[in-house]
Structures are given as C-alpha cells and as structure tokens.
Scaffold this motif. Structure first.
Motif, PDB file in Angstrom:
ATOM      1  N   ALA A   1       0.834  -1.201   0.000  1.00 56.16           N
ATOM      2  CA  ALA A   1       0.000   0.000   0.000  1.00 56.16           C
ATOM      3  C   ALA A   1       0.873   1.256   0.000  1.00 56.16           C
ATOM      4  O   ALA A   1       0.446   2.321  -0.449  1.00 56.16           O
ATOM      5  CB  ALA A   1      -0.926  -0.001   1.206  1.00 56.16           C
ATOM      6  N   SER A   2       2.087   1.136   0.511  1.00 59.08           N
ATOM      7  CA  SER A   2       2.997   2.287   0.501  1.00 59.08           C
ATOM      8  C   SER A   2       3.369   2.637  -0.936  1.00 59.08           C
ATOM      9  O   SER A   2       3.364   3.812  -1.333  1.00 59.08           O
ATOM     10  CB  SER A   2       4.262   1.966   1.298  1.00 59.08           C
ATOM     11  OG  SER A   2       3.923   1.602   2.617  1.00 59.08           O
TER      12      SER A   2
ATOM     13  N   ASP B   1      -7.374   4.669   0.842  1.00 60.55           N
ATOM     14  CA  ASP B   1      -6.507   3.632   1.412  1.00 60.55           C
ATOM     15  C   ASP B   1      -7.382   2.679   2.224  1.00 60.55           C
ATOM     16  O   ASP B   1      -7.787   2.996   3.336  1.00 60.55           O
ATOM     17  CB  ASP B   1      -5.432   4.276   2.303  1.00 60.55           C
ATOM     18  CG  ASP B   1      -4.635   3.210   3.042  1.00 60.55           C
ATOM     19  OD1 ASP B   1      -4.429   2.119   2.467  1.00 60.55           O
ATOM     20  OD2 ASP B   1      -4.252   3.449   4.207  1.00 60.55           O
TER      21      ASP B   1
HETATM   22  N1  PLP Z   1      -2.601   1.634   5.203  1.00 58.77           N
HETATM   23  C1  PLP Z   1      -3.003   1.108   6.361  1.00 58.77           C
HETATM   24  C2  PLP Z   1      -4.348   1.472   6.910  1.00 58.77           C
HETATM   25  C3  PLP Z   1      -2.173   0.226   7.058  1.00 58.77           C
HETATM   26  O1  PLP Z   1      -2.566  -0.265   8.239  1.00 58.77           O
HETATM   27  C4  PLP Z   1      -0.925  -0.114   6.511  1.00 58.77           C
HETATM   28  C5  PLP Z   1      -0.040  -1.069   7.196  1.00 58.77           C
HETATM   29  O2  PLP Z   1      -0.381  -1.705   8.151  1.00 58.77           O
HETATM   30  C6  PLP Z   1      -0.535   0.479   5.304  1.00 58.77           C
HETATM   31  C7  PLP Z   1      -1.399   1.334   4.682  1.00 58.77           C
HETATM   32  C8  PLP Z   1       0.801   0.186   4.702  1.00 58.77           C
HETATM   33  O3  PLP Z   1       0.803  -1.094   4.187  1.00 58.77           O
HETATM   34  P1  PLP Z   1       1.995  -1.696   3.360  1.00 58.77           P
HETATM   35  O4  PLP Z   1       2.833  -2.455   4.329  1.00 58.77           O
HETATM   36  O5  PLP Z   1       1.339  -2.575   2.350  1.00 58.77           O
HETATM   37  O6  PLP Z   1       2.737  -0.583   2.729  1.00 58.77           O
END
Ligand code: PLP
Length: 461
Positions: free
Chosen positions: A140-141, A260
């Motif tokens: 997600a980052s 997100d």
């Molecule tokens: N968005 C939310 C709500 C999260 O809780 C997290 C990670 O726990 C992320 C984004 C980031 O996820 P990623 O590790 O896939 O970058």
C-alpha cells in the motif's frame, strides 16, 4: 540439484509446511530471542563450496524458524493479523518455478492477463466500478507513491518533465491515516511539510469541514492542493473516513482522491460490510492489500484507478530495448515506476478459486464476530474499556488504569508466547490492539485469549 533430488527435498518441504500449519499453536508466537542471536549462530561469510540441501534444511528448521515471529500463527493479533493460506503457498512455489517477469505482455502474457482478470474479479467482489483499471503493486505504501504521482500529473501534466517546478503541492489525510502518506510525499519530492493531518471526530473519522478549511487556507497562501487520502480502516483503530462527503470536496476542488483501504477494504467481500465502501466509486484510486485480510501471503497490494491515463502519463517511458508490437496489449511496466514484476496474481487467483467469495466472506465475518465477542467479554469483566468502536476485526481496549499498567499488561501477554498483541496511543492514552486475521483463529482461541488477558490484568482473582 537433479530432478530426483528436487523431488525428494520438495516432498520434505511440503511435509514440513503441512506440519507447520497443523502444529503451529505449539510454537511461541514471538521468538524468545535477542537482537543478534541468529546472526551469532550463522557463519559470517557465505560458503565457498556448495552445501548439501539436508544441512541447509536442518539449519532452516533449527535456526531460522526458532528466530521467526510467527505471523501465520492463529494467536498473532498484533498490527493487522494476516494469513498465508495453503492454496496460496502452493501458488507461490509455482510462481517461483515459472519465474516470469511480467514487465510486458510479451514477457509473460499469463502474468499480465491473469493480473488484469484477477483484479477485475476482486473489484467485483468488493463492489468497485467494473471499468476501473486494476494492477498489483507490492504494498500500500507503493500504491501511495503512485497515487501522489498521479495527483501531481493531474495538477500539472508536464511535471514528468520538470518535476515540481517550484510548486508547493499539499496532501490531506486524517490524523489517524498511515505514515505511508508522509513517506510517499517525501518520495515524490513534495516533502513532509506538504502533508496536512486533518482533525477527526469523536469516532476517529476525518472531519470534512476541517478538510475544506485546510484546503482553502493552502490555496490562500499560494500552495497547490493535489491529493486527498481517505482511509477505510485506520491503522490504530480501524475507523472509516466519511467517503461520500470527502469525495464531494475532492470533486469540487478538483483534487485526486485516493482511498486507502489496505486492511478493511477486504471486508467488502461480505455484503454485510460492503456499505463501508459507499462513496468509493467516486475515488480516483483505491488500494486494498489482499496480503492483509484476504488470505494471501505477503506481498500483494491491489491498486485500482478510474484514470489509468494518469498513471501512464506519470510513468510510461519505453526505451528501444523494451519496445514490442502487440497491438492493444497492456504492458504493465507502463503503469508505475517498477519495470520487473513478479507473478503475484497467481496466489490471489488460487485463493479466490479455492475459497470462493462466500468462503472468504464467511472467514471475514467470523473474524468480526469473534472480535465483537472478545470486546463483550472484556466489558463484562468490568475492569476494561473499549477505546474505539469495533467495526471490523480489531479491538482496541485498555485496562481502566494507568498507561504504565496497560504497557505492563501488554508485555505480560506477549511474554507468555501464547499470543502477540500490539499497542496504539488513542486520544493520548495507551491502548492495546487485538486484531484477528488468521484463517486458523478459532472461537476457542479467542476464549483462551480473553481468559489470559483478564487473568494477567491487575486485580485478577
Ligand atoms: N494503510 C493502512 C491502513 C495500514 O494499516 C498499513 C499497514 O499496516 C498500510 C497502509 C501500509 O501497508 P503496506 O505495508 O502494504 O505498505
């Protein structure tokens, strides 16, 4: 390795994995190790000569596994609990065997087309608009970096040429949104100062009135508002921002709206929870992590956009050596900064086919029911409070005492090795977080956990 040796060791590995899944409850969730313990057990230099597989596997079992935090443990309740399910484990092995690079359609028609198809299926399961373009990133980052780059492209299509060109772009998200937004802003050169943290209401949801005011103040001082990030399921408490109202502001202000839904988006697979995505159809981009709550091992982030032209505009760059002539075929390298691409879709396709939508929905609903039940047990005890509404499979709770007592309680729970919880600070107070996301977590596990928490809390009889 000869084919026969591969067969022998392959069978051994599959046996080990099957045993691991079957007996995982016997292992401590958190390894009883200190920093450096594993390194001290392993040679400081790589081997000059080949080593036999039996010895490598023995070291895996005896040294690597005991130093592992078992994310696949049914009592792993920290951060967001996840599942690497057996069908997806098999798919990962097959993807490694094929070892494709899906940068172009020609470089792997199967990887390209299965990624598009699987994300279309998933979009349908979540009730997303059928014409959205979906593709897979690692996390997600990474999705966040792409969303900000698209937002900049919309504000200034020539930015791919001249970068930020002296503009001060700004980005808006709630106080409780994930830190990837700051990291994304740093990565695309907006800088940390570009991120506006919007205050939340009493249910931890972004306040639209405060959002509008911040955007107006930035415009008044010559900044260039570019993007709003709404969160469905914030990291600390799993709160849900009011998407319809935020979408209205994004449309009025002509800003890119990224949703997100990394954790809680998965809940929309169940009709019971789909309403949490109301308003998402008005977003410009949307991210959900099947590697969080959709039974798929790390890493796999599903990214959707209504405007794939913005992604291509921000990122497409084709050197001669990657030029192909495949007509209308999608070349996934055109939709982001990465060139190489793992065959991640395979594991999601295995999961979706093995469980079916109803099977996934049943697991997610079960997790949410267990979370609600856990919260009720704590409330019934009288010594605990629930620190945020329980919308999904996350319970934020605290012992009615000092932060110190709550910190000590968390340490005591985690020291047992029988569960692993994490913490957050909510409204300035230290709270414990118990997240459910593992396919093997049962009601019996949760009864034991509730008993353990109440027994370890101060004042237990
Ligand atoms: N968005 C939310 C709500 C999260 O809780 C997290 C990670 O726990 C992320 C984004 C980031 O996820 P990623 O590790 O896939 O970058």
């Amino acid at each position: 390795m000869t084919p026969d040796e591969f067969r022998r060791h392959g069978h051994e590995v599959v046996e080990w994995i099957a045993d691991y899944f079957e007996t995982i409850r016997d292992r401590p969730v958190l390894p009883p190790v200190q920093p450096g313990d594993l390194t001290a057990q392993l040679p400081a230099h790589g081997p000059e000569e080949p080593e036999p597989m039996d010895r490598i596997l023995a070291d895996f079992r005896e040294r690597i596994v005991p130093a592992n935090t078992h994310w696949n443990h049914p009592a792993f309740h920290a951060w967001f609990s996840i599942s690497g399910t057996p069908p997806a484990v098999l798919a990962e092995a097959l993807a490694a065997a094929l070892n494709v690079n899906g940068m172009l359609w020609k470089s792997s028609p199967a990887c390209t087309e299965l990624e598009q198809l699987t994300l279309h299926w998933l979009g349908e399961w979540l009730g997303l608009p059928p014409d959205w373009f979906g593709l897979i990133y690692d996390t997600a980052s990474t999705a966040g970096v792409h969303a900000l780059a698209c937002a900049r492209h919309r504000a200034d299509p020539a930015s791919r040429q001249h970068g930020n060109a002296g503009r001060h772009y700004t980005v808006y998200c709630s106080e409780l949104a994930h830190s990837f937004i700051e990291k994304s802003a740093m990565t695309v050169g907006f800088g940390l100062d570009a991120v506006r943290r919007v205050p939340v209401d009493s249910a931890f949801r972004l306040r639209p009135d405060a959002l509008s005011a911040l955007i107006a103040a930035d415009r008044a001082t010559g900044r260039t508002p570019a993007c709003i990030v709404a969160t469905i399921g914030t990291t600390a408490v799993a709160s849900v921002d009011p998407l319809p109202a935020i979408a209205e502001i994004a449309a009025r202000e002509k800003l890119w709206l990224h949703v997100d839904a990394a954790y809680a988006g998965a809940a929309a697979v169940s009709e019971k929870y789909r309403h949490h995505l109301a308003g998402a159809a008005a977003a410009d981009s949307f991210a959900v992590n099947p590697h969080k709550w959709l039974l798929t091992p790390t890493d796999l982030c599903a990214f959707y956009t209504r405007d794939p032209a913005a992604l291509r505009g921000a990122f497409s760059l084709v050197p001669e050596y990657l030029r192909t002539d495949d007509g209308s075929a999608v070349n996934l390298m055109d939709y982001g900064f990465q060139l190489g691409r793992r065959f991640r879709a395979l594991k999601l396709w295995f999961v979706m086919r093995s469980y079916g939508r109803r099977g996934v929905a049943a697991i997610i609903e079960g997790h949410c029911d267990m979370a609600a039940d856990f919260a009720s047990r704590l409330l019934a005890d009288g010594r605990f409070e629930i620190a945020a509404p329980v919308e999904f499979s996350l319970v934020c709770f605290r012992f009615r005492g000092s932060d110190e007592e709550n910190r000590a309680l968390l340490e005591a729970i985690n020291a047992t090795g029988r569960a692993f919880l994490s913490h957050a600070v909510v409204d300035g107070r230290y709270v414990l977080r118990m997240a459910i996301g593992n396919w093997q977590t049962s009601r019996e596990d949760m009864t034991k956990l509730a008993a353990m928490v109440t027994n370890l809390a101060p004042g237990a009889c």
